[in-house]
Motif scaffolding. Sequence first.
Motif, PDB file in Angstrom:
ATOM      1  N   GLN A   1       1.011  -1.272  -0.556  1.00  0.00           N
ATOM      2  CA  GLN A   1       0.094  -0.104  -0.683  1.00  0.00           C
ATOM      3  C   GLN A   1       0.571   1.404  -0.242  1.00  0.00           C
ATOM      4  OE1 GLN A   1      -2.456  -0.136   3.224  1.00  0.00           O
ATOM      5  NE2 GLN A   1      -3.499   2.256   2.308  1.00  0.00           N
TER       6      GLN A   1
ATOM      7  N   SER B   1      -5.389   1.840  -2.478  1.00  0.00           N
ATOM      8  CA  SER B   1      -6.649   2.783  -1.393  1.00  0.00           C
ATOM      9  C   SER B   1      -6.031   3.895  -1.233  1.00  0.00           C
ATOM     10  CB  SER B   1      -6.103   2.453  -0.392  1.00  0.00           C
ATOM     11  OG  SER B   1      -5.170   2.212   0.591  1.00  0.00           O
TER      12      SER B   1
ATOM     13  N   GLU C   1     -14.052  -2.012  -5.920  1.00  0.00           N
ATOM     14  CA  GLU C   1     -13.129  -2.482  -6.642  1.00  0.00           C
ATOM     15  C   GLU C   1     -12.781  -4.471  -6.867  1.00  0.00           C
ATOM     16  OE1 GLU C   1      -8.902  -1.274  -5.793  1.00  0.00           O
ATOM     17  OE2 GLU C   1      -9.661  -1.752  -4.166  1.00  0.00           O
TER      18      GLU C   1
ATOM     19  N   THR D   1      -7.976  -5.767  -0.775  1.00  0.00           N
ATOM     20  CA  THR D   1      -9.145  -4.549  -1.060  1.00  0.00           C
ATOM     21  C   THR D   1     -10.293  -4.241   0.847  1.00  0.00           C
ATOM     22  OG1 THR D   1     -10.043  -2.714  -2.119  1.00  0.00           O
ATOM     23  CG2 THR D   1     -10.318  -4.821  -2.576  1.00  0.00           C
ATOM     24  N   HIS D   2     -10.737  -3.170   1.030  1.00  0.00           N
ATOM     25  CA  HIS D   2     -11.233  -3.174   1.813  1.00  0.00           C
ATOM     26  C   HIS D   2     -12.193  -2.036   1.124  1.00  0.00           C
ATOM     27  CE1 HIS D   2      -9.054   1.369   2.369  1.00  0.00           C
ATOM     28  NE2 HIS D   2     -10.034   1.389   2.608  1.00  0.00           N
ATOM     29  N   ASP D   3     -12.781  -1.795  -0.978  1.00  0.00           N
ATOM     30  CA  ASP D   3     -13.383  -1.097  -0.760  1.00  0.00           C
ATOM     31  C   ASP D   3     -14.308  -2.594  -1.945  1.00  0.00           C
ATOM     32  OD1 ASP D   3     -14.129  -0.089  -3.873  1.00  0.00           O
ATOM     33  OD2 ASP D   3     -13.222   1.369  -4.310  1.00  0.00           O
TER      34      ASP D   3
ATOM     35  N   GLU E   1      -4.307  -3.799  -0.985  1.00  0.00           N
ATOM     36  CA  GLU E   1      -4.646  -2.222  -0.758  1.00  0.00           C
ATOM     37  C   GLU E   1      -3.391  -1.579  -1.737  1.00  0.00           C
ATOM     38  OE1 GLU E   1      -6.380  -0.484   2.105  1.00  0.00           O
ATOM     39  OE2 GLU E   1      -7.233  -2.650   3.371  1.00  0.00           O
TER      40      GLU E   1
ATOM     41  N   ARG F   1      -7.633   5.682  -9.302  1.00  0.00           N
ATOM     42  CA  ARG F   1      -8.362   4.172  -9.702  1.00  0.00           C
ATOM     43  C   ARG F   1      -8.135   3.561 -10.069  1.00  0.00           C
ATOM     44  NH1 ARG F   1     -11.014   3.188  -4.036  1.00  0.00           N
ATOM     45  NH2 ARG F   1      -9.734   4.910  -3.869  1.00  0.00           N
TER      46      ARG F   1
END
Lengths: 321, 304
Positions: free
Chosen positions: B109, B189, B223, B218-220, B186, B196
């Motif tokens: 990241q 991010s 995505e 990822t936390h998205d 990530e 992105r």
Amino acid sequence: MQGLAASWRLYGRTDGVSRGVFGVLAVLLPLLAWSAVSYLPFVWHPQVLITDPGGEDYLESGMRMNRADFSRAVTEMQAKNEPVPQGIAANPVYLPSPGEVLTAFVHAFTSSAPTGAEHSITQAFGHSIQIIFWGFLISSLIGVPLGVMCGALPGLARLVEPSVDFFRYLPAPAFGALAVAILGIYDAPKIAIIVIGTLFQQILVIANTTRKLDFALIEASRTLGAKGLKLLFRVVIPGILPDIYRDQRILLGWAWTYLIVAELIGTSSGITWFITQQARYQHFDNVYAAMAIIGIAGLGTDMVLGLLGRRFFAWKREIDG
Amino acid sequence: MTEHQLPDYRTLPADVAERMDQIRQREYVLEIDHVGKVFAQKRHQTVALEDIEFGVHRREFVCVVGPSGCGKSTLIRILAGLEETTTGRILVDGKPVNGPGPDRGMVFQKYTLFPWLDVCRNVMFGIEMGGTERAEARRQAMQWLQVVGLEQFAASFPHQLSGGMQQRVAIARALAARPRVLLMDESFSALDAQTRLKMQNYLMEIWRKIDITIVFITHDLDEAIYLADRILVLKPRPGRVEEVIEVPLSRPRRAAQMMSDEFLATKAHLEGLIRSFGGNTEETDEGADDFTMPLLTLVTDKAE
Ligand SMILES: Nc1ncnc2c1ncn2[C@@H]1O[C@H](COP(=O)(O)OP(=O)(O)OP(=O)(O)O)[C@@H](O)[C@H]1O
Ligand SMILES: [Mg+2]
């Protein structure tokens, strides 16, 4: 103008012009203050330099005395109706004027007075430089590699650093007599004192710098297949090189402070010997000239090293801003 | 209910079902074999991962999602060999691995390009570590820079590039070492939304062209759905596999698919799952659930 104002804000941004202005002022202001004290009699001049002793027999021309004592001598002679002593207001002998120091400074480079082992400031200074050079070189040849290895190898750090930390607190002068007993009275013990004074700090400082390398870079290089010596030489050393360079500049300054001790043990020598000799004969213009040479040489090397560092490690300056 | 009914996220369109069948027939490149991880602190122990069991097929794109603190980073660091397992093991091509190695590339990241090397030398790093001599490494590095579209920046230094460009170089650097698996934690991010999306398309384009298997954290959720063949959902405290979702979107993917019913259905399901873990993707430590805003008595904003 804006730059000048910004220079006085916390973390303000200065421009080239105001940096230049401040740079010149940094030299000029102390010189002006010194000149004012030296050449304007009303600023300080607490003493009187006798030019003609008059009738007072304990006075001699060339002597300095406090103003109050002088005026007492004058009134005394007036009362006795004898010739009144003459004198001019002067500063104490330990504060020569810029002009006198400048003359001594120029003299230092143009003539030699055959007094003792070191004939002139330049010779004395040359000897001091040699001591510093060898002392710092030997210290660095041991301290830098050992420091890097301590920073990179936790095991070695645990093994080495406690004793280094112990020795670091022993004042280098304490080793003076020992160094002379082992290494004789000439240059060897002096170099040894510089090494002792610098080395232990150096190991710890460099080890800490090595430990501060961004660990994410180590991890990234490991996932690219780097390990062992390749990791050390391709990642660790290039990554810490600018910081080691900065450490070495600071440590070199420390080496200079040990020079005084080093030059007073065994047969005293070098610039320290020169200064103490000249101070004994009250040649304070020579003393100040010698100090000026040390200061200018130190400032000069540091500035050159700083410029070189900025050239070599452009990437570091850009990151740190 | 005037809204039209979303389809079940589990029903795969015919082309996707066929593709998933193909993938399932491929061998495992990366196997996570009953992996557990316990962090022992002075007083208490944190069970970060418990009995994770998962296999990634060759040329598969797997995303890992889960609420914050569920052990996503821990998992990928274990896969990279940067963290040891407490129990279980990791296999690459059927062989257990120990410690980091060039067979598993990683894009972090944080920006982790070597700041003292120019872009080309950064990409050459992994190639040279593999024992290739410099001229050849340079040639290969330039090819990889072409793949990520940055060959004209070969002589620039990392600090002269934008964040997105740095991450592209990092991808090129990781791929240049010819890993079997590319691990990404990530990695996008820190980038703005447009950059992105561009990076996501870049990544899928590269992945389509070369033989690489990708595990992407990822936390998205958008995505994850947009990129993945399969999504591994972790649940927190302790980190365990909650569900493995096959994404019902056909390839090649386009941004327009983010409005499709399949996409929305998958997202709705994932959101429900994450919500059921108690809390959003923000930090949810003990007591954080009943967080009440203190009275801000100092604010005197009277409208008079
Ligand atoms: N070095 C460590 N020492 C102790 N505990 C750790 C360590 N690293 C992680 N943990 C704990 O392990 C758990 C999982 O952490 P991890 O960083 O893997 O979560 P994450 O899913 O990546 O979260 P985020 O989405 O916020 O990045 C957390 O409870 C964390 O406190
Ligand atoms: Mg994380």
